[in-house]
Design a protein around this motif. Sequence first.
Motif, mmCIF file in Angstrom:
data_model
loop_
_atom_site.group_PDB
_atom_site.id
_atom_site.type_symbol
_atom_site.label_atom_id
_atom_site.label_comp_id
_atom_site.label_asym_id
_atom_site.label_seq_id
_atom_site.Cartn_x
_atom_site.Cartn_y
_atom_site.Cartn_z
ATOM 1 N N ALA A 138 0.847 -1.193 0.000
ATOM 2 C CA ALA A 138 0.000 0.000 0.000
ATOM 3 C C ALA A 138 0.884 1.244 0.000
ATOM 4 C CB ALA A 138 -0.920 0.005 1.216
ATOM 5 N N LYS A 139 0.615 2.128 -0.940
ATOM 6 C CA LYS A 139 1.383 3.366 -1.056
ATOM 7 C C LYS A 139 0.450 4.547 -0.868
ATOM 8 C CE LYS A 139 4.214 1.233 -4.665
ATOM 9 N NZ LYS A 139 4.570 1.288 -6.102
ATOM 10 N N ASP A 140 0.767 5.429 0.048
ATOM 11 C CA ASP A 140 0.022 6.665 0.201
ATOM 12 C C ASP A 140 0.691 7.712 -0.681
ATOM 13 O OD1 ASP A 140 -2.352 7.303 1.624
ATOM 14 O OD2 ASP A 140 -1.255 8.816 2.741
ATOM 15 N N VAL A 141 -0.107 8.354 -1.532
ATOM 16 C CA VAL A 141 0.439 9.224 -2.567
ATOM 17 C C VAL A 141 -0.247 10.591 -2.505
ATOM 18 C CG1 VAL A 141 1.041 9.361 -5.012
ATOM 19 C CG2 VAL A 141 0.613 7.134 -3.974
ATOM 20 N N ILE A 142 0.547 11.631 -2.597
ATOM 21 C CA ILE A 142 0.045 13.009 -2.589
ATOM 22 C C ILE A 142 0.429 13.687 -3.900
ATOM 23 C CG2 ILE A 142 0.235 15.290 -1.527
ATOM 24 C CD1 ILE A 142 -1.330 13.407 0.184
ATOM 25 N N GLY A 143 -0.554 14.340 -4.516
ATOM 26 C CA GLY A 143 -0.296 15.130 -5.707
ATOM 27 C C GLY A 143 -0.482 16.605 -5.381
ATOM 28 N N GLU A 144 0.601 17.332 -5.306
ATOM 29 C CA GLU A 144 0.541 18.754 -4.950
ATOM 30 C C GLU A 144 0.402 19.597 -6.214
ATOM 31 O OE1 GLU A 144 2.758 21.928 -1.956
ATOM 32 O OE2 GLU A 144 3.458 19.849 -2.127
ATOM 33 N N VAL A 145 -0.705 20.330 -6.302
ATOM 34 C CA VAL A 145 -0.970 21.151 -7.478
ATOM 35 C C VAL A 145 -0.173 22.443 -7.376
ATOM 36 C CG1 VAL A 145 -2.756 22.273 -8.855
ATOM 37 C CG2 VAL A 145 -3.287 20.153 -7.620
ATOM 38 N N ASP A 146 0.484 22.784 -8.465
ATOM 39 C CA ASP A 146 1.290 24.008 -8.483
ATOM 40 C C ASP A 146 0.393 25.229 -8.249
ATOM 41 O OD1 ASP A 146 3.315 25.880 -8.946
ATOM 42 O OD2 ASP A 146 2.809 25.994 -11.070
ATOM 43 N N ASN A 147 0.678 25.968 -7.198
ATOM 44 C CA ASN A 147 -0.117 27.166 -6.895
ATOM 45 C C ASN A 147 0.726 28.437 -6.946
ATOM 46 O OD1 ASN A 147 1.395 26.845 -4.566
ATOM 47 N ND2 ASN A 147 -0.300 27.349 -3.178
ATOM 48 N N ALA A 148 1.769 28.411 -7.768
ATOM 49 C CA ALA A 148 2.653 29.575 -7.851
ATOM 50 C C ALA A 148 1.900 30.828 -8.287
ATOM 51 C CB ALA A 148 3.800 29.293 -8.825
ATOM 52 N N ALA A 149 0.866 30.647 -9.104
ATOM 53 C CA ALA A 149 0.132 31.808 -9.605
ATOM 54 C C ALA A 149 -0.862 32.352 -8.594
ATOM 55 C CB ALA A 149 -0.596 31.451 -10.894
ATOM 56 N N TYR A 150 -1.246 31.509 -7.612
ATOM 57 C CA TYR A 150 -2.205 31.970 -6.594
ATOM 58 C C TYR A 150 -1.965 31.174 -5.312
ATOM 59 C CZ TYR A 150 -6.452 33.716 -4.425
ATOM 60 O OH TYR A 150 -7.336 34.331 -3.569
ATOM 61 N N GLN A 151 -1.067 31.695 -4.487
ATOM 62 C CA GLN A 151 -0.583 30.946 -3.333
ATOM 63 C C GLN A 151 -1.565 30.909 -2.168
ATOM 64 O OE1 GLN A 151 3.213 32.811 -2.596
ATOM 65 N NE2 GLN A 151 3.923 32.371 -4.679
ATOM 66 N N ALA A 152 -2.657 31.649 -2.278
ATOM 67 C CA ALA A 152 -3.632 31.661 -1.184
ATOM 68 C C ALA A 152 -4.418 30.354 -1.094
ATOM 69 C CB ALA A 152 -4.602 32.832 -1.360
ATOM 70 N N SER A 154 -4.136 26.127 -1.587
ATOM 71 C CA SER A 154 -3.286 24.954 -1.750
ATOM 72 C C SER A 154 -4.165 23.736 -1.997
ATOM 73 C CB SER A 154 -2.434 24.751 -0.492
ATOM 74 O OG SER A 154 -1.701 23.547 -0.565
ATOM 75 N N VAL A 155 -3.826 22.943 -3.005
ATOM 76 C CA VAL A 155 -4.579 21.729 -3.324
ATOM 77 C C VAL A 155 -3.616 20.544 -3.312
ATOM 78 C CG1 VAL A 155 -6.023 20.532 -5.010
ATOM 79 C CG2 VAL A 155 -6.224 23.020 -4.733
ATOM 80 N N LYS A 156 -3.884 19.586 -2.445
ATOM 81 C CA LYS A 156 -3.066 18.377 -2.358
ATOM 82 C C LYS A 156 -3.972 17.163 -2.564
ATOM 83 C CE LYS A 156 0.409 20.451 0.662
ATOM 84 N NZ LYS A 156 1.150 20.362 1.959
ATOM 85 N N ILE A 157 -3.853 16.549 -3.740
ATOM 86 C CA ILE A 157 -4.677 15.403 -4.092
ATOM 87 C C ILE A 157 -4.165 14.183 -3.332
ATOM 88 C CG2 ILE A 157 -5.561 14.015 -5.986
ATOM 89 C CD1 ILE A 157 -4.828 16.328 -7.872
ATOM 90 N N HIS A 158 -5.086 13.467 -2.691
ATOM 91 C CA HIS A 158 -4.699 12.347 -1.833
ATOM 92 C C HIS A 158 -5.283 11.050 -2.373
ATOM 93 C CE1 HIS A 158 -4.741 10.422 2.466
ATOM 94 N NE2 HIS A 158 -3.770 9.934 1.694
ATOM 95 N N MET A 159 -4.437 10.051 -2.561
ATOM 96 C CA MET A 159 -4.925 8.733 -2.932
ATOM 97 C C MET A 159 -4.009 7.667 -2.352
ATOM 98 S SD MET A 159 -4.055 8.470 -7.011
ATOM 99 C CE MET A 159 -2.377 8.226 -7.612
ATOM 100 N N THR A 160 -4.531 6.456 -2.238
ATOM 101 C CA THR A 160 -3.771 5.326 -1.723
ATOM 102 C C THR A 160 -3.852 4.197 -2.739
ATOM 103 O OG1 THR A 160 -4.399 5.963 0.533
ATOM 104 C CG2 THR A 160 -3.429 3.776 0.238
ATOM 105 N N GLY A 252 -5.374 -4.576 -8.381
ATOM 106 C CA GLY A 252 -5.076 -3.553 -7.385
ATOM 107 C C GLY A 252 -6.258 -2.605 -7.287
ATOM 108 N N PHE A 253 -6.192 -1.705 -6.334
ATOM 109 C CA PHE A 253 -7.220 -0.673 -6.235
ATOM 110 C C PHE A 253 -6.599 0.615 -5.719
ATOM 111 C CE2 PHE A 253 -7.466 -2.889 -2.128
ATOM 112 C CZ PHE A 253 -7.479 -1.844 -1.217
ATOM 113 N N VAL A 254 -7.294 1.705 -6.001
ATOM 114 C CA VAL A 254 -6.882 3.021 -5.525
ATOM 115 C C VAL A 254 -8.034 3.613 -4.743
ATOM 116 C CG1 VAL A 254 -6.345 5.397 -6.191
ATOM 117 C CG2 VAL A 254 -5.259 3.494 -7.388
ATOM 118 N N ARG A 255 -7.765 4.063 -3.549
ATOM 119 C CA ARG A 255 -8.719 4.887 -2.805
ATOM 120 C C ARG A 255 -8.405 6.339 -3.149
ATOM 121 N NH1 ARG A 255 -8.842 2.413 3.379
ATOM 122 N NH2 ARG A 255 -10.044 0.506 2.893
ATOM 123 N N PHE A 256 -9.280 6.940 -3.942
ATOM 124 C CA PHE A 256 -9.052 8.314 -4.402
ATOM 125 C C PHE A 256 -10.023 9.234 -3.685
ATOM 126 C CE2 PHE A 256 -9.653 12.022 -6.989
ATOM 127 C CZ PHE A 256 -8.376 12.322 -7.447
#
Length: 506
Positions: A138-152, A154-160, A252-256
């Motif tokens: 099982a791998k816990d994975v985070i996808g951090e969306v680039d927010n350089a254009a609007y830093q106020a 933050s979006v961190k996509i979470h899936m396992t 396999g499966f992903v919990r998104f």
Amino acid sequence: MCRSTLLACVLVLPVAGMAQGSGSPPVTFTAEQDHQNMMDQLGIKALRPGPSGNENAPNHANYDESKANPYPNVPDPLVMNDGRKVTTPEMWWKERRPELVEMFSKYVYGRVPASVPGVRWRVTAVDHEMIGFTPVIAKDVIGEVDNAAYQAISVKIHMTLVTPATAKGPVPVLMEFTRAGFPNPHEPSAEEFAEINKAWKALLVQQDPGLREVFEKHPAWEPVKATPFAFPQLNEDGDLPNEWQLVAAGWGFVRFDPASVQADDGAGITRGIIGLVNRGQPRKPEDGGALRAWAWGAGRGLDYLETDPAVDAKHVGIEGVSRYGKAALVTMAFDQRFAMALVGSSGKGGATLLRRNFGEAVESLTGGEYYWMTGNFMKYGASEATFGSMTPGDLPVDSNELIALCAPRLTLISYGVPEKGDAKWLDHEGSFMATVDASRVFVLLGAAGLGVEGDYRTAKMPPVNHGLLDGQLAWRQHDGGHTDAPNMKWFLQWAGKFIGHTAPQP
């Protein structure tokens, strides 16, 4: 490339060129304020109220089949907007499919802006677990969306991601719209628990020296204990839980987690990925709603899966129930990389015909969960507006065409029964009608459809527990409730047959 033995790795996906900056703070609206803001943008003065789900209420939803089809002629997926008939696969791919994608984007689900930022993926932890009798990684994975254009924002996509540990090669994977997290964390050994408890007691005594006497009176008591064994909660049909079935079958499966992409409420529409691309400002009428945002996020999750050597990226499916059933169908329709879908109890905005007057109505969405859809969708619930009024019959597309956008890939439409909680509100018949009509597109593209007699007006819905599972487009209504769990074993058999996957031998 990420390896399963690493505790952390990074995948950087292309990022649109965007200037640094934060700009103004995000607008903070209540759902009511955001709803009114969109009505004002559209020039809508009043909306028709949606029906009540309470059958005893004066404004209860219609459940009389004789009144269910006030707009009986649904748009034809095989007729171009200019009236030409689609007669070849080439015409579908080059002309009709893009035309339908454009209309669904403009009028129903909204657009993903060209400037949407990229995502930086990293594996934050890897755990070796047991799901039932199957060892998994099982791998816990985070996808951090680039927010350089609007830093106020933050979006961190979470899936396992969970894959069988003994697999001989890449495995097919089913992505589930649900909360992410490790399914069965590997716990410390008895010796490790003893060390943990020793440290806990020392820390507690340091905090409160009087506890030393308490611990001396109860020398056998330990503050941290192993999780006791619990039998699995079986599915309604008596089968093992879905995730147990998946890994036992060599999948396999992903919990998104869709909430990590976009909140499931109107007040959150200026946050999440929608808020980030709009720099904290309210949506415009053609901007995507939550369903399109969740589908976009699932696509970014697939971007990561395409880099993971444990995953057969050509055979990744998408699954969800209820609102997440809608999202699964939208994901499948817009992102052709997904190979299969299990669409559970999706109702209006999903597989059910929008034109049908049975249970949930278009007005239920324009007045309630409006934020699932694009702003323009609200026009079809308007009773008074600068443009007059519109009804569901004015919609240029319907769900038969949404299902058709999945062709010729594996698509199973799943429902339960009202007696067990899969409410009449969902309009099972309306979903079957849409599936029947979409079948023609699957056949045109060389796939097998439902194989039923008659068109969508005359075809008879099969009995409960009698699945139509011979083609790439499939239907099955099980005898359980608001879940797709009783259809999981059928999904695995059906999908496995088409993709050539067999379960590992014990």
